[in-house]
Enzyme design. Sequence first.
Site, PDB file in Angstrom:
ATOM      1  N   ASP A  29    -117.798  53.933  17.736  1.00  0.00           N
ATOM      2  CA  ASP A  29    -117.820  52.822  18.700  1.00  0.00           C
ATOM      3  C   ASP A  29    -119.211  52.209  18.846  1.00  0.00           C
ATOM      4  O   ASP A  29    -119.353  50.995  18.963  1.00  0.00           O
ATOM      5  CB  ASP A  29    -117.351  53.323  20.082  1.00  0.00           C
ATOM      6  CG  ASP A  29    -115.877  53.733  20.044  1.00  0.00           C
ATOM      7  OD1 ASP A  29    -115.340  54.100  21.095  1.00  0.00           O
ATOM      8  OD2 ASP A  29    -115.278  53.660  18.941  1.00  0.00           O
ATOM      9  N   LEU A  79     -80.699  38.296  22.397  1.00  0.00           N
ATOM     10  CA  LEU A  79     -79.843  39.118  21.545  1.00  0.00           C
ATOM     11  C   LEU A  79     -78.586  39.497  22.318  1.00  0.00           C
ATOM     12  O   LEU A  79     -78.638  39.722  23.531  1.00  0.00           O
ATOM     13  CB  LEU A  79     -80.577  40.415  21.162  1.00  0.00           C
ATOM     14  CG  LEU A  79     -81.793  40.256  20.258  1.00  0.00           C
ATOM     15  CD1 LEU A  79     -82.519  41.577  20.131  1.00  0.00           C
ATOM     16  CD2 LEU A  79     -81.388  39.732  18.898  1.00  0.00           C
ATOM     17  N   LYS A 109     -86.725  48.787  20.759  1.00  0.00           N
ATOM     18  CA  LYS A 109     -86.781  47.570  21.581  1.00  0.00           C
ATOM     19  C   LYS A 109     -87.789  47.831  22.711  1.00  0.00           C
ATOM     20  O   LYS A 109     -87.521  48.545  23.658  1.00  0.00           O
ATOM     21  CB  LYS A 109     -85.400  47.237  22.145  1.00  0.00           C
ATOM     22  CG  LYS A 109     -85.351  45.876  22.823  1.00  0.00           C
ATOM     23  CD  LYS A 109     -83.918  45.480  23.174  1.00  0.00           C
ATOM     24  CE  LYS A 109     -83.867  44.084  23.784  1.00  0.00           C
ATOM     25  NZ  LYS A 109     -84.732  43.968  24.998  1.00  0.00           N
ATOM     26  N   LYS A 280     -80.624  44.948  13.003  1.00  0.00           N
ATOM     27  CA  LYS A 280     -80.491  43.676  12.273  1.00  0.00           C
ATOM     28  C   LYS A 280     -79.976  43.938  10.862  1.00  0.00           C
ATOM     29  O   LYS A 280     -80.312  44.963  10.253  1.00  0.00           O
ATOM     30  CB  LYS A 280     -81.869  43.002  12.144  1.00  0.00           C
ATOM     31  CG  LYS A 280     -82.528  42.686  13.476  1.00  0.00           C
ATOM     32  CD  LYS A 280     -83.966  42.197  13.305  1.00  0.00           C
ATOM     33  CE  LYS A 280     -84.612  42.038  14.662  1.00  0.00           C
ATOM     34  NZ  LYS A 280     -86.045  41.748  14.598  1.00  0.00           N
TER      35      LYS A 280
HETATM   36  C1  LIG Z   1     -84.294  38.178  15.960  1.00  0.00           C
HETATM   37  O1  LIG Z   1     -84.481  38.026  17.347  1.00  0.00           O
HETATM   38  C2  LIG Z   1     -85.067  39.061  18.020  1.00  0.00           C
HETATM   39  N1  LIG Z   1     -85.581  40.136  17.384  1.00  0.00           N
HETATM   40  C3  LIG Z   1     -86.156  41.128  18.100  1.00  0.00           C
HETATM   41  N2  LIG Z   1     -86.682  42.224  17.476  1.00  0.00           N
HETATM   42  C4  LIG Z   1     -87.268  43.196  18.190  1.00  0.00           C
HETATM   43  N3  LIG Z   1     -87.786  44.267  17.543  1.00  0.00           N
HETATM   44  N4  LIG Z   1     -87.369  43.168  19.544  1.00  0.00           N
HETATM   45  C5  LIG Z   1     -86.855  42.104  20.217  1.00  0.00           C
HETATM   46  N5  LIG Z   1     -86.959  42.080  21.554  1.00  0.00           N
HETATM   47  C6  LIG Z   1     -86.232  41.029  19.520  1.00  0.00           C
HETATM   48  N6  LIG Z   1     -85.718  39.955  20.168  1.00  0.00           N
HETATM   49  C7  LIG Z   1     -85.138  38.975  19.446  1.00  0.00           C
HETATM   50  C8  LIG Z   1     -84.573  37.763  20.133  1.00  0.00           C
END
Ligand SMILES: COc1nc2nc(N)nc(N)c2nc1C
Length: 307
Positions: A29, A79, A109, A280
Amino acid sequence: AAKKIEELRDELHQYNYEYHVLDDPSVPDHIYDKKLHELMDLEEQFPELLTSDSPSQRVGGQPLDKFEKVDHEVPMLSLGNAFGEDDLRDFDRRIRERVSHYRYVCELKIDGLAVSLRYEDGKFIRGATRGDGKTGEDITNNLKTINSIPLKIQEEETIEVRGEAYMPKRSFLALNEAREAEGQEVFANPRNAAAGSLRQLDPKIAAKRNLDIFIYSVGQWEAGSIESHSKRLEYLKKLGFKTNPETRTFESIEDVIRYTEEWTLKRSELDYEIDGIVIKVDSIDQQEELGFTAKSPRWAIAYKFPA
Ligand SMILES: COc1nc2nc(N)nc(N)c2nc1C
């Protein structure tokens, strides 16, 4: 002097990245502090050489009297939610009806505040809250105080990235102890504390709140050639952004369900709060095939932990 200033800036950007993004500093640091003061002295001697992306400009800016509005070029969506494994199997059935040979990517999340960061020619120029999804507030000066947000990225690109700003649990406890000691009202949870900190008009206050961020998406238009979300996250990390290390890809919804069960139990070990898991479809082509409903992507869902 200009050359020396340039060298110091590059060195300090690199040290900042190693320390705050990689959590793997290469210098102690006191070296960082010495070089930062050397830079600040030179910038004081040669004010005409000062640039907004200089490492010395993190806690810059005078207090604002209000926040400007910012329109998001690409709306920040919300989402759909899943509250149990049956919801997750329903989500998977809807995907299977439309695409085949797909894979999932799962991200923790983070229970924080969704923000959008805009870079032009590789320089951080504006950061905004999600707001109502279409219009947010310009909180650039406060976001600049988050050390894991690079003021300059590795490519001189114009891009927009999104992420979740949050307050680590340790910082939340320390902040509430301090507020209690001063007879001030305490924050109910880290999410409120992060939101309250980012809505401070004076960046010097935000700078003291030890906020952090995980970046989770990059706008379609510049990462177009990168064909999966998981590879886009790797690209974001190479650019200099902090991404979450617990992200995983899975071949089946059963594996995803096991991952949600694992984190339902393990989340208390994290130094930040999470309120679920974002799931996703990994392929960008398949995301485009699946498209969006009125307000949410069909290719993603947020599994929420039982309250
Ligand atoms: C594709 O849209 C999103 N992707 C996300 N991905 C993560 N990891 N966390 C979120 N809160 C999130 N929110 C949205 C609307």
